[in-house]
Design an enzyme around this catalytic site. Structure first.
Site, PDB file in Angstrom:
ATOM      1  N   GLY A  49       0.810  -1.213   0.000  1.00  0.00           N
ATOM      2  CA  GLY A  49       0.000   0.000   0.000  1.00  0.00           C
ATOM      3  C   GLY A  49       0.841   1.260   0.000  1.00  0.00           C
TER       4      GLY A  49
ATOM      5  N   ARG B  30      -7.056   2.225   7.553  1.00  0.00           N
ATOM      6  CA  ARG B  30      -5.945   2.096   8.476  1.00  0.00           C
ATOM      7  C   ARG B  30      -6.413   2.581   9.852  1.00  0.00           C
ATOM      8  NH1 ARG B  30      -2.219   5.790   9.879  1.00  0.00           N
ATOM      9  NH2 ARG B  30      -2.909   7.251   8.268  1.00  0.00           N
TER      10      ARG B  30
ATOM     11  N   VAL C  50      -9.053   4.546  -1.553  1.00  0.00           N
ATOM     12  CA  VAL C  50      -9.927   3.378  -1.400  1.00  0.00           C
ATOM     13  C   VAL C  50     -11.249   3.613  -2.120  1.00  0.00           C
ATOM     14  CG1 VAL C  50     -11.309   2.079   0.283  1.00  0.00           C
ATOM     15  CG2 VAL C  50      -8.888   2.504   0.719  1.00  0.00           C
ATOM     16  N   ALA C  51     -11.779   4.831  -2.012  1.00  0.00           N
ATOM     17  CA  ALA C  51     -13.041   5.156  -2.687  1.00  0.00           C
ATOM     18  C   ALA C  51     -12.918   4.957  -4.193  1.00  0.00           C
ATOM     19  CB  ALA C  51     -13.433   6.600  -2.374  1.00  0.00           C
ATOM     20  N   LYS C  52     -11.790   5.350  -4.749  1.00  0.00           N
ATOM     21  CA  LYS C  52     -11.580   5.221  -6.195  1.00  0.00           C
ATOM     22  C   LYS C  52     -11.356   3.764  -6.592  1.00  0.00           C
ATOM     23  CE  LYS C  52      -9.680   9.889  -6.709  1.00  0.00           C
ATOM     24  NZ  LYS C  52      -8.634  10.739  -7.288  1.00  0.00           N
TER      25      LYS C  52
ATOM     26  N   ASP D 162      12.124  55.210 -11.699  1.00  0.00           N
ATOM     27  CA  ASP D 162      10.893  55.268 -10.911  1.00  0.00           C
ATOM     28  C   ASP D 162      11.308  55.672  -9.489  1.00  0.00           C
ATOM     29  OD1 ASP D 162       8.219  54.693  -9.939  1.00  0.00           O
ATOM     30  OD2 ASP D 162       9.045  52.819  -9.170  1.00  0.00           O
TER      31      ASP D 162
END
Length: 728
Positions: free
Chosen positions: A21, A271, A375-377, A491
């Protein structure tokens, strides 16, 4: 080309076994692609254990030969104070909004600095010009700045994998900590975040903590520009989807599901960490069963909890609380032939995790706060008929709005979301998932990494152009090349004198006035001060000096040794009354700001205002005035902490052309602001144009600050003095 990838931990453990992982898994497909193009990858990181000094040389050789990794050797005491101390007791809880868990310690921050220096030493030994250095995550905030000071032309990316908090949270860090963190990050060419919100929080913290503004996400700091942007990290979509559709995956999925084919599976994979909201998730599942007794014995929750920081007492307490809650739910609702929760306290390899995803009807990803959450993906691309329940506090929610979004603090809302997801029609699920999966395919981890490299390279090229213009004040190229007359245009604010909180405080030193006086006395030298200041101010500052004075950006001109001012254009300034009242409304709203009125212009100053409030008001003012300026006789221009509204026809560029004599000259022009870009643009190509400061410019050269201008004036005086002596 070599990629030097830098993270806190190596992709393998100290004994060479792969880390399952994390970043190593996420980047594997990109790194394989990178190597297939003939490039090399060196991964720099801590091996996770203190290696005895006498073994380090052999160990480093072995790790390089077998795994392509370069270990950073940290003594165990330093590693503990750095990692378990500042990283995990300060940064991690703070950036995830768990402020009550934070410890602020000089001792651990000193260790954090020392560890970052150790990483830098390792990289310095192996770096070669042309390498791409990619630094990852919050453990190494200081590293980009350290490396930039050593290698100014380094190609360097930094990516933050956790959330960047709002300014109100970030400011809880002691000033000495937060300033070093921000400055360290600015050593990168590119700083990447998962979401646009995190990017904006970072930019606001820069403004509020260091007073550093940005131009569309570009920051100029210490003669270097840094780009910030959102790069939502993707996954290897092809790897997950192809395995999910394989016979092997189906076989394992069927074996797992043998005894539960009639049950709807709810899955939670996380985890062990307090930011993940696992206990709250269990409470929501319990409430769901209480509110929906018809789902008792018809569903199951598979809870996968991956061990983490098992030696930390607070994590041990968290684990006990989760164990007890699982036992309580199973005890309250379970029967002899049905257990509501199947609890697994271990990590699962890819080959077993994907079948779990494929069996799932409802995926619960409900952290209290998460940088992205892959994990969702992974779940979405591994199946077709499961519904995702996703925390709106996870970075992934910005990409996946078709999921059922929940507030993890809302227990009842989460229970209702579980019910909605588990009862949703398959057709509806497929429609939603197809949209999300299509989006994930477009932004795979491969595309994510490629974008970061491309954007870094583009920014580095801009930086190279930026750097090549920087020049020392006594450079020979900035001296006259011929005996032609010399005309110098300066300037005033930000060029001859530094900016001050109030305009009337910006007064030149006696030394500078003496230098300008000396320079003006050379027979072939003409000097013009061309400023946005009004006539009265310029007269008071340069009394008695034989200079061209140009006031209000070219509205007025007074020749050397003359008392009369000449208007360089004609106007009745009808617009001023209306616009002045408009500016004064902003002055009332923004404490510390004020409006300055001149004959042909109005200036709104916000240098002394709260930087965030002042900048937001300036943007609003620019937007409003720009909409009404068309055909109104004036135009609006942003300057350094000012908004200036000027009469059409004024401008330093046009004024400079009008006052230059029609003869062959050696022309030198110095300016710091957007208004000075007009001069750089209008003057002949052969003019020597010099920008003071960090913003982008069309000028040929760049000075760091007003001190460089003073040095140049003295250098020119010495040069001209020597020439006169030589001629005589």
């Amino acid at each position: 080309m070599r990629l030097i990838l830098v993270s806190n931990r190596l992709p393998v453990q100290w004994d060479g076994t792969p880390n399952v992982g994390g970043l190593a898994t996420g980047l594997s497909s990109f790194l394989s692609h990178w190597k297939s193009l003939g490039n090399e990858v060196l991964w720099v990181g801590w091996p996770g254990k203190s290696i005895p000094e006498k073994e380090q040389k052999h160990y480093a050789y072995k790790m390089l030969e077998e795994h392509g990794t370069i270990p950073v050797f940290l003594k165990q005491k330093l590693a503990d104070s750095f990692y378990n101390g500042f990283c995990n007791k300060t940064i991690w809880p703070l950036f995830h909004y768990f402020t009550s868990n934070c410890e602020f310690s000089d001792l651990t921050f000193n260790s954090y600095e020392e560890a970052n220096e150790e990483f830098a030493k390792t990289i310095k030994e192996l770096y070669r010009p042309g390498d791409w250095v990619w630094v990852h995550d919050y453990h190494l905030f200081l590293l980009p700045g350290i490396l930039r000071s050593e290698f100014p032309n380094l190609l360097l990316s930094f990516f933050l994998h956790i959330p960047f908090p709002t300014f109100e949270i970030f400011r809880l860090l002691p000033e000495r900590f937060r300033s070093k963190i921000l400055k360290g990050m600015l050593g990168a060419d590119l700083i990447g975040f998962h979401t646009q919100s995190y990017t904006q929080y970072f930019l606001r913290s820069l403004l509020r903590c260091l007073g550093i503004e940005n131009e569309r996400g570009i920051i100029y700091f210490q003669n270097h520009l840094t780009k910030t942007a959102a790069f939502p990290m993707g996954i290897n979509v092809e790897q997950f989807s192809s395995y999910a559709n394989s016979v092997e995956c189906d076989t394992i999925a069927n074996q797992i599901n043998t005894n539960h084919k009639s049950l709807k599976q709810i899955l939670s994979v996380d985890r062990l960490d307090y930011t993940k909201g696992v206990l709250q998730r269990l409470n929501a599942f319990e409430l769901f069963l209480k509110q929906n007794p018809n789902w008792i014995k018809c569903c199951k929750l598979v809870l996968v909890l991956v061990p983490s920081r098992t030696d930390v007492s607070s994590y041990q307490s968290m684990k006990r609380a989760i164990d007890e809650k699982v036992g309580a739910i199973n005890g309250s609702f379970g029967t002899l032939d049905w257990t509501p929760i199947l609890y697994q306290y271990k990590g699962f390899p890819f080959e077993e995790l994907v079948p779990l995803y494929k069996n799932t009807h409802v995926m619960l990803v409900t952290p209290y706060r998460d940088g992205m959450n892959l994990v969702a993906k992974e779940f979405l691309v591994s199946q077709k008929n499961g519904m995702l329940v996703l925390s709106e506090m996870a970075g992934a929610s910005a990409e996946l709005p078709e999921a059922i979004l929940v507030n993890p603090n809302d227990l009842n809302g989460m229970a209702m979301a579980i019910k909605e997801a588990i009862e949703m029609e398959e057709t509806e699920i497929r429609i939603r998932n197809q949209v999300m999966v299509s989006r994930l395919k477009e932004n795979s981890v491969m595309e994510w990494a490629k974008r970061i490299y491309t954007e870094t390279e583009d920014t580095a090229n801009r930086n190279q152009n930026f750097q090549t213009k920087s020049i020392v004040a006594n450079a020979e190229v900035l001296l006259p090349k011929t005996k032609k007359p010399i005309f110098i245009l300066f300037d005033y604010d930000g060029t001859l004198v530094p900016f001050q909180p109030l305009p009337h405080l910006a007064i030149p030193t006696k030394e500078l006035v003496n230098s300008i006086t000396k320079l003006s006395q050379f027979p072939n030298v003409s000097i013009a001060i061309i400023s946005g200041r009004d006539r009265k101010f310029l007269e008071s500052i340069f009394t008695g000096l034989p200079l061209h004075l140009v006031a209000e950006h070219g509205a007025w001109h007074r020749s050397p040794n003359e008392n009369e001012w000449i208007s360089l254009f004609h106007s009745n300034a009808d617009w001023k009354k209306e616009i002045k009242s408009h500016l004064e409304e902003f002055t009332k709203r923004v404490p510390g700001s004020f409006t300055e009125e001149k004959e042909f212009s109005l200036v709104w100053h916000f240098r002394n205002a709260d930087p965030d409030i002042g900048l937001n008001a300036a943007r609003e003012m620019l937007d409003e005035l720009s909409q009404i300026s068309s055909n109104s006789g004036f135009f609006v221009q942003r300057g350094n902490k000012i908004i200036e509204v000027r009469e059409y026809g004024t401008g330093k560029g046009k004024a400079a052309i009008k006052i230059l004599p029609d003869i062959d000259l050696e022309t030198f022009v110095f300016g710091d602001d957007t208004t000075d870009e007009d001069m750089f643009r209008e003057l002949p190509e052969k003019a020597i144009t010099v920008k003071i400061g960090k913003s982008e410019t069309i000028a040929k050269y760049r000075f760091q600050n007003t001190d460089d201008v003073h040095i140049w004036i003295k250098h020119l005086i010495n040069h001209l003095t020597k020439e006169l002596k030589y001629e005589t």
